[in-house]
Design a protein around this motif. Sequence first.
Motif, mmCIF file in Angstrom:
data_model
loop_
_atom_site.group_PDB
_atom_site.id
_atom_site.type_symbol
_atom_site.label_atom_id
_atom_site.label_comp_id
_atom_site.label_asym_id
_atom_site.label_seq_id
_atom_site.Cartn_x
_atom_site.Cartn_y
_atom_site.Cartn_z
ATOM 1 N N TYR A 397 -13.551 5.818 -10.867
ATOM 2 C CA TYR A 397 -12.347 6.279 -9.702
ATOM 3 C C TYR A 397 -11.048 7.085 -10.435
ATOM 4 C CZ TYR A 397 -15.387 3.789 -6.224
ATOM 5 O OH TYR A 397 -16.441 3.261 -5.670
ATOM 6 N N ARG A 400 -6.278 5.195 -8.656
ATOM 7 C CA ARG A 400 -6.162 4.605 -7.043
ATOM 8 C C ARG A 400 -6.443 5.905 -6.275
ATOM 9 N NH1 ARG A 400 -2.042 -0.787 -7.396
ATOM 10 N NH2 ARG A 400 -2.767 -2.132 -8.705
ATOM 11 N N ASP A 401 -5.288 6.829 -6.025
ATOM 12 C CA ASP A 401 -5.492 8.146 -5.166
ATOM 13 C C ASP A 401 -6.556 8.566 -4.578
ATOM 14 O OD1 ASP A 401 -3.145 7.591 -4.551
ATOM 15 O OD2 ASP A 401 -1.663 9.279 -5.792
ATOM 16 N N TYR A 403 -9.428 7.083 -6.254
ATOM 17 C CA TYR A 403 -10.682 5.986 -5.060
ATOM 18 C C TYR A 403 -10.504 6.422 -3.279
ATOM 19 C CZ TYR A 403 -11.528 1.662 -2.821
ATOM 20 O OH TYR A 403 -11.345 0.799 -1.876
ATOM 21 N N LEU A 404 -9.364 6.542 -3.561
ATOM 22 C CA LEU A 404 -8.591 6.817 -1.843
ATOM 23 C C LEU A 404 -9.076 7.767 -0.838
ATOM 24 C CD1 LEU A 404 -4.991 4.985 -2.272
ATOM 25 C CD2 LEU A 404 -7.250 4.165 -0.701
ATOM 26 N N ASP A 405 -9.576 8.604 -1.230
ATOM 27 C CA ASP A 405 -9.856 9.829 -1.596
ATOM 28 C C ASP A 405 -11.208 9.791 -1.384
ATOM 29 O OD1 ASP A 405 -7.252 11.020 -1.296
ATOM 30 O OD2 ASP A 405 -7.796 11.678 -2.857
ATOM 31 N N TYR A 407 -13.672 7.045 -1.108
ATOM 32 C CA TYR A 407 -13.292 5.918 0.343
ATOM 33 C C TYR A 407 -13.326 6.792 1.215
ATOM 34 C CZ TYR A 407 -13.101 1.391 2.727
ATOM 35 O OH TYR A 407 -13.220 0.110 4.199
ATOM 36 N N ARG A 408 -11.805 6.927 2.053
ATOM 37 C CA ARG A 408 -11.870 7.869 2.848
ATOM 38 C C ARG A 408 -13.170 9.114 2.562
ATOM 39 N NH1 ARG A 408 -7.898 9.926 7.044
ATOM 40 N NH2 ARG A 408 -8.890 11.136 8.496
ATOM 41 N N LEU A 429 -9.946 2.474 7.259
ATOM 42 C CA LEU A 429 -9.145 2.713 6.093
ATOM 43 C C LEU A 429 -8.699 1.241 5.508
ATOM 44 C CD1 LEU A 429 -7.977 5.836 6.673
ATOM 45 C CD2 LEU A 429 -9.274 5.435 5.439
ATOM 46 N N ALA A 432 -9.655 -0.792 3.030
ATOM 47 C CA ALA A 432 -10.284 -0.047 1.289
ATOM 48 C C ALA A 432 -9.140 -1.298 0.241
ATOM 49 C CB ALA A 432 -9.408 1.096 1.751
ATOM 50 N N PRO A 434 -7.380 -0.101 -3.165
ATOM 51 C CA PRO A 434 -6.758 0.043 -4.091
ATOM 52 C C PRO A 434 -6.478 -0.850 -5.392
ATOM 53 C CG PRO A 434 -5.460 0.639 -2.341
ATOM 54 C CD PRO A 434 -7.442 -0.063 -2.012
#
Length: 439
Positions: A397, A400-401, A403-405, A407-408, A429, A432, A434
């Motif tokens: 990833y 973290r950003d 990863y969040l993108d 995951y979303r 959400l 998640a 992070p």
Amino acid sequence: MKFEPLSGGNGCSLLSAVPGPDLAAAGYTETDYAASGSVTGLTPDGPVGEAEFTTRVLVRRPADGAAFNGTVVVEWLNVSSGNDTPAEYTYVSPELVRGGYAWVGVSAQFVGVEGGSGSVGIGGDSLATKDPERYGALHHPGDAYCHNIFAEIADALRTGDPLAGLTVEKLLAVGESQSAMALTTYVNTFAAEHKVFDGFLIHSRALAGLPLGPIGAGVDVTETFRGAPAPIHDGLSVPVFTVQTETDLLTNFRYHLARQPDSDLIRTWEVAGSAHADLHQVGPFEEYLGCPDPVNRGQQRFVLRAALRHLNTWVRDGIAPPVAPPLSLSTTLLGEETAEPFFDVDDLGNALGGVRTPCVQAPTQILSGIVPDAISRICMLFGSTKPIDSGALTARYGTRDNYLDTYRSHADAAITAGFALPDDLDELLADARPDLIPD
């Protein structure tokens, strides 16, 4: 069929580790009933004559008939702990309340009323022993009668007092684990004759159905794991939706031997990264299980809520749920014999195939329904969650950003595919992790 409201004593006795939605705030009422009647039975040796019963029925329903969607979800309460538990309600209750369903939990089995040893090393007292003031009049004639008791109560809901003021259009039967095995037997043995239910949601069954029970006692559930594979029979007139976890496919559940193709009235989803039971079901009591590893933290609850909505649409509008690929299995030869199958996994160790949720598509942990050499049956059922090396997470990833993108995007994809619901996006959400991605 007679329904009498129960009151007094210690209040409603229904074992649950998590509270579920605030029913009063949602405009729902909760009422405990004693349901009395008489039914014939069926033992392994054949039919038996009528016996009287008085069992417990718990009703959670919209107070306002205008808020009712017309569908009653009738749950076969689970007795594996030696007590009644609303296992499926725990997973799908947010969908029940926001969708305007009525939910009815039925103490269908002997152990739920009379007490006894559960199948997971825990025993329970009878409801009358726990609370004689409230439940002293209850009586169950034995599991030879459990299927007919369940159907008789469900059928009476169409016109009975518990749902007065509601116009009942559809009845869905649901059950998890031992209750799913009971429903498997019900579908294959009783459903065509009774013609009570409009659809079935069978969650986490084994290869066989629950055996027919005896008079005056509970059924021996261990025979379910030794029996012949019991796929759902042909000739159905209503939909049967089966949702299975990794634990159910392998271990001693061995559902892989009862797999069958989807059809106009049969649909099966196998959920990657899921266990027979998980953190959502046990809530804050995880530590009391005594398992060496954290229990499974998969996302089957979102899949089950979607499955319930699809089943309701299926029975109402004839629109079948999406088709999902099965979990990917491989086998090897052990001498001249074929060894037990195992899951094909990705580079991190998560299972391939099946219904994919964000926690396996954008993984931060290894989520499994299989616990080799589990120290107890409880720990086997609850699967495991294991860490992924921080270096592997950084390589996958970066930040973290990112990863969040990722995951979303997979949460959106699960919703688009129909394996999760738009209503659950915020909860998805929030699931998640992070925090597991190195800074």
